[in-house]
Design an enzyme around this catalytic site. Structure first.
Site, mmCIF file in Angstrom:
data_model
loop_
_atom_site.group_PDB
_atom_site.id
_atom_site.type_symbol
_atom_site.label_atom_id
_atom_site.label_comp_id
_atom_site.label_asym_id
_atom_site.label_seq_id
_atom_site.Cartn_x
_atom_site.Cartn_y
_atom_site.Cartn_z
ATOM 1 N N HIS A 189 0.828 -1.201 0.000
ATOM 2 C CA HIS A 189 0.000 0.000 0.000
ATOM 3 C C HIS A 189 0.870 1.262 0.000
ATOM 4 C CE1 HIS A 189 -3.670 -2.363 0.719
ATOM 5 N NE2 HIS A 189 -2.874 -3.120 1.458
ATOM 6 N N HIS A 216 -1.502 2.905 -5.476
ATOM 7 C CA HIS A 216 -1.850 1.485 -5.378
ATOM 8 C C HIS A 216 -3.365 1.295 -5.409
ATOM 9 C CE1 HIS A 216 -2.236 2.915 -1.227
ATOM 10 N NE2 HIS A 216 -3.138 1.933 -1.075
ATOM 11 N N ASP A 218 -6.488 -1.155 -3.708
ATOM 12 C CA ASP A 218 -6.835 -2.065 -2.617
ATOM 13 C C ASP A 218 -7.614 -3.258 -3.160
ATOM 14 O OD1 ASP A 218 -5.698 -0.337 -0.815
ATOM 15 O OD2 ASP A 218 -7.595 0.415 -0.012
ATOM 16 N N HIS A 275 -8.273 -6.724 1.752
ATOM 17 C CA HIS A 275 -7.618 -5.713 2.599
ATOM 18 C C HIS A 275 -8.459 -5.411 3.838
ATOM 19 C CE1 HIS A 275 -5.156 -2.442 3.821
ATOM 20 N NE2 HIS A 275 -5.859 -1.465 3.272
ATOM 21 N N HIS A 311 -14.038 1.501 3.474
ATOM 22 C CA HIS A 311 -13.410 0.449 2.683
ATOM 23 C C HIS A 311 -14.348 -0.732 2.470
ATOM 24 C CE1 HIS A 311 -9.567 2.528 3.601
ATOM 25 N NE2 HIS A 311 -9.131 1.921 2.511
ATOM 26 N N GLU A 316 -5.676 4.595 -4.410
ATOM 27 C CA GLU A 316 -5.165 5.506 -3.388
ATOM 28 C C GLU A 316 -3.745 5.940 -3.730
ATOM 29 O OE1 GLU A 316 -7.543 3.708 0.484
ATOM 30 O OE2 GLU A 316 -5.665 2.757 -0.131
#
Length: 219
Positions: A56, A60, A62, A66, A171, A183
């Site tokens: 991360h 990157h 997710d 995660h 998330h 992100e």
């Protein structure tokens, strides 16, 4: 200082974060380290470096696992989620740390947008040394609202799509719905409005996150 610059030709702007020892790392994450493992000067036939970092780090995506135990890994992120028309929402005037449902309405996001990049005051944080916990993020209700609108990808210009200290609801709302989370981008040189997005994760298997290169081109 981290800089975002246009690429040569095509009008593409690289919104990825350069990776080196000065790159801000989310609080508590593995640090970045690159070192020469073999060198020509030391008698090797070629220079070969060793890279160590968390998945991360920098720009990157997710993966669902995660924040959802037992969910899908990095190879499940649909490649098409990061390729195509996108919208850069101008949230630079948002003073708080949380973007809620009411704030989304004020951003005048077109109804048919499925790839959405939030440009906030976060982009200025990349020019400050070290990790900054004052970044802006989406709260869980805003994330759920974007899912209801048919989002395929949500991007934000710092290291978490959620506010600092409150990451779970945001998330989980996005990842459970199969929304790709991008992100660690820098939108400081990108004007709000319609863009083409090209975001390709490396082909890393069985991971909870995956480094990516992200570009946009004004439409």
């Amino acid at each position: 200082m981290i800089e975002t610059a246009p690429l040569d030709g095509g009008g593409w702007i690289d919104i990825s974060i350069p990776l080196d020892e000065s790159t801000p790392i989310f609080e508590g994450d593995p640090t970045f380290r690159i070192e020469r493992a073999f060198s020509i000067a030391g008698g090797a036939m070629a220079n070969v470096s060793r890279l160590e970092m968390g998945v991360h780090t920098g720009t990157h995506l997710d993966a669902p696992i995660h924040f959802i135990d037992g969910a899908l890994h990095s190879q499940s992120i649909p490649i098409e989620a990061g390729i195509g028309p996108a919208w850069v929402a101008d949230a630079t005037g948002h003073a708080g740390h949380r973007i809620g449902v009411a704030d989304l309405s004020a951003l005048e996001i077109p109804a048919d947008v499925t790839r959405l990049l939030f440009k906030t005051r976060n982009s200025g944080l990349w020019r400050q040394p070290g990790f900054q916990s004052t970044f802006v993020g989406l709260d869980g209700d805003a994330a759920a609202e974007l899912v209801a609108r048919g989002a395929k990808l949500i991007g934000i210009d710092y290291l978490s799509v959620a506010p600092f200290g409150d990451p779970i609801d945001t998330h989980q709302a996005l990842l459970a719905a199969g929304v790709a989370i991008l992100e660690g981008i820098d939108l400081s040189e990108v004007e709000p409005g319609p863009v083409d997005l090209l975001c390709l994760p490396i082909r890393l298997m069985n991971s909870d996150g995956v480094p990516a290169r992200a570009l946009v081109r004004p439409r």
